[in-house]
Design a protein around this motif. Structure first.
Motif, PDB file in Angstrom:
ATOM      1  N   SER A  11      12.769 -12.751  35.478  1.00  0.00           N
ATOM      2  CA  SER A  11      12.968 -12.810  36.926  1.00  0.00           C
ATOM      3  C   SER A  11      14.245 -13.563  37.303  1.00  0.00           C
ATOM      4  O   SER A  11      14.850 -13.288  38.341  1.00  0.00           O
ATOM      5  N   GLU A  12      14.643 -14.494  36.448  1.00  0.00           N
ATOM      6  CA  GLU A  12      15.877 -15.251  36.713  1.00  0.00           C
ATOM      7  C   GLU A  12      17.088 -14.322  36.734  1.00  0.00           C
ATOM      8  O   GLU A  12      17.966 -14.446  37.599  1.00  0.00           O
ATOM      9  N   TYR A  13      17.133 -13.372  35.812  1.00  0.00           N
ATOM     10  CA  TYR A  13      18.243 -12.426  35.752  1.00  0.00           C
ATOM     11  C   TYR A  13      18.196 -11.470  36.947  1.00  0.00           C
ATOM     12  O   TYR A  13      19.233 -11.126  37.519  1.00  0.00           O
ATOM     13  N   LEU A  18      20.600  -9.868  42.061  1.00  0.00           N
ATOM     14  CA  LEU A  18      20.516  -9.625  43.503  1.00  0.00           C
ATOM     15  C   LEU A  18      21.474 -10.535  44.261  1.00  0.00           C
ATOM     16  O   LEU A  18      22.211 -10.090  45.147  1.00  0.00           O
ATOM     17  N   ASN A  19      21.474 -11.816  43.911  1.00  0.00           N
ATOM     18  CA  ASN A  19      22.343 -12.767  44.603  1.00  0.00           C
ATOM     19  C   ASN A  19      23.813 -12.410  44.418  1.00  0.00           C
ATOM     20  O   ASN A  19      24.622 -12.529  45.352  1.00  0.00           O
ATOM     21  N   SER A  20      24.167 -11.963  43.228  1.00  0.00           N
ATOM     22  CA  SER A  20      25.566 -11.610  42.966  1.00  0.00           C
ATOM     23  C   SER A  20      26.007 -10.405  43.795  1.00  0.00           C
ATOM     24  O   SER A  20      27.145 -10.348  44.273  1.00  0.00           O
ATOM     25  N   LEU A  21      25.108  -9.447  43.983  1.00  0.00           N
ATOM     26  CA  LEU A  21      25.438  -8.280  44.799  1.00  0.00           C
ATOM     27  C   LEU A  21      25.585  -8.668  46.271  1.00  0.00           C
ATOM     28  O   LEU A  21      26.504  -8.206  46.960  1.00  0.00           O
ATOM     29  N   TYR A 121      22.449  -7.120  35.756  1.00  0.00           N
ATOM     30  CA  TYR A 121      23.913  -7.059  35.828  1.00  0.00           C
ATOM     31  C   TYR A 121      24.386  -8.049  36.889  1.00  0.00           C
ATOM     32  O   TYR A 121      24.247  -7.804  38.087  1.00  0.00           O
ATOM     33  N   ILE A 122      24.943  -9.157  36.456  1.00  0.00           N
ATOM     34  CA  ILE A 122      25.410 -10.179  37.387  1.00  0.00           C
ATOM     35  C   ILE A 122      26.887  -9.933  37.674  1.00  0.00           C
ATOM     36  O   ILE A 122      27.718  -9.914  36.777  1.00  0.00           O
ATOM     37  N   HIS A 123      27.191  -9.723  38.953  1.00  0.00           N
ATOM     38  CA  HIS A 123      28.501  -9.265  39.390  1.00  0.00           C
ATOM     39  C   HIS A 123      29.413 -10.400  39.827  1.00  0.00           C
ATOM     40  O   HIS A 123      28.954 -11.386  40.414  1.00  0.00           O
ATOM     41  N   SER A 124      30.695 -10.247  39.587  1.00  0.00           N
ATOM     42  CA  SER A 124      31.692 -11.150  40.140  1.00  0.00           C
ATOM     43  C   SER A 124      31.840 -10.855  41.631  1.00  0.00           C
ATOM     44  O   SER A 124      31.514  -9.754  42.092  1.00  0.00           O
TER      45      SER A 124
END
Length: 257
Positions: A11-13, A18-21, A121-124
Motif C-alpha cells: 500500500s505504501e507504493y 498516487l501522490n506522485s501523479l 510507478y512513482i513519478h517525478s
C-alpha cells in the motif's frame, strides 16, 4: 513475495504512486487547467483505510477524480483459464487482466489521450507535463499517433537493438519495442487496435505484454532518457530501477504522510 526497494508494505507504493501523479499534475497546473482531466482509480480489494487515504489525497483537487471498485465477476468468464504456456492462470493474473479490461472500456469514453498507470510507478514532478508536451511535439513531427512509456527500463539496454532518438519537450526519447502495462497513448490507437487489446485481457500471452509489443512493431513507442518514473518492482528483476535516476529523492518527495 517480491523484495521491493525500501521493502515497504504494498500500500505504501500505491499511495506514493498516487501522490506522485497528483504532484505532477499540480506542478503544471497552469497548462492542465485548460484540459479536461479525469483521474480514475480502479481498485481491487484495498482495505477501507487505504480507500479513505486515497479519497483524502484526491479531495479538493482541481481535476475530476473518482474511485471505482473492480467487479471481477463482470470479466472472469471471458478469461481463458489456460495460458499460452498451457498452464493455469493464477487468480492474481485474472484480477490483473480484469482490471486492464475495465481500464480499456473506460478509455473509450476519453476524447483524446489516455494514461494507463500501474500502482507501483512513482513519478517525478515534471513527468506528466513532459509526456503531454512531448506527445504533442513528436506526433506532429512524425505525423502519427504515439505510445509513450514513462520509464527507462534497464532491460532495454541488454539487447543489441537499433533505436531512434528524438528530442521531446525537455528530455530525449528513444524508440523501443517493449514496455510493461504503464503507457500513454491516444483514443485513436485504442480504437485502431481494439481487437488486439481486447484479446490481451482474455488470454494470458507469454510474455504477458506480447500484444502490446506486436503493436509497437507498427507504431512509434518511445521511452525517456533518463526516466520520468521509478518502477518499484522486484529489485532483482531486469525490469527494476532505471539508470541515472534519483530514486531515493523521488521516493522522499512523494511521502504522503
Amino acid at each position: 513475495s517480491k523484495k521491493r526497494i525500501f521493502e515497504k508494505e504494498k500500500s505504501e507504493y500505491t499511495l506514493r504512486t498516487l501522490n506522485s501523479l497528483i504532484n505532477s499534475i499540480n506542478f503544471s497546473k497552469d497548462i492542465f487547467q485548460e484540459i479536461n482531466l479525469n483521474f480514475i482509480i480502479i481498485d481491487h480489494n484495498s482495505d477501507e483505510k487505504i480507500i479513505k487515504q486515497m479519497q483524502s489525497m484526491l479531495s479538493n483537487q482541481f481535476f475530476k477524480n473518482t474511485i471505482i471498485k473492480l467487479n471481477l465477476n463482470n470479466f472472469i468468464e471471458d478469461i481463458n483459464p489456460i495460458n499460452e504456456k498451457k498452464e493455469k492462470v493464477s487468480s492474481n493474473q485474472m484480477s490483473n487482466m480484469a482490471n486492464i479490461n475495465q481500464s480499456l472500456i473506460l478509455s473509450k469514453e476519453c476524447e483524446d489521450l489516455i494514461y494507463f498507470v500501474e500502482d507501483d510507478y512513482i513519478h517525478s514532478k515534471e513527468s506528466i507535463k513532459e509526456m503531454i508536451l512531448t506527445y504533442e511535439k513528436l506526433s506532429t513531427l512524425l505525423k502519427n499517433e504515439l505510445i509513450l512509456c514513462p520509464t527507462d527500463y534497464p532491460y532495454l539496454y541488454m539487447k543489441n537493438n537499433n533505436a531512434k532518438i528524438f528530442l521531446g519537450d525537455k528530455k530525449h526519447w528513444r524508440t523501443t519495442k517493449e514496455t510493461l502495462c504503464t503507457f500513454l497513448t491516444s483514443k485513436i490507437i485504442i480504437e485502431k487496435y481494439w481487437d488486439e487489446l481486447n484479446n490481451w485481457c482474455k488470454f494470458e500471452h507469454y510474455p504477458f505484454e506480447k500484444p502490446l509489443h506486436d503493436i509497437y512493431e507498427k507504431e512509434f513507442c518511445l521511452s525517456p532518457i533518463p526516466s520520468l518514473a521509478m518502477h518499484c518492482t522486484n529489485v532483482n528483476s531486469v525490469f527494476g530501477l532505471s539508470p541515472n535516476f534519483e530514486w531515493k529523492k523521488i521516493w522522499e518527495e512523494n511521502d504522503f504522510k
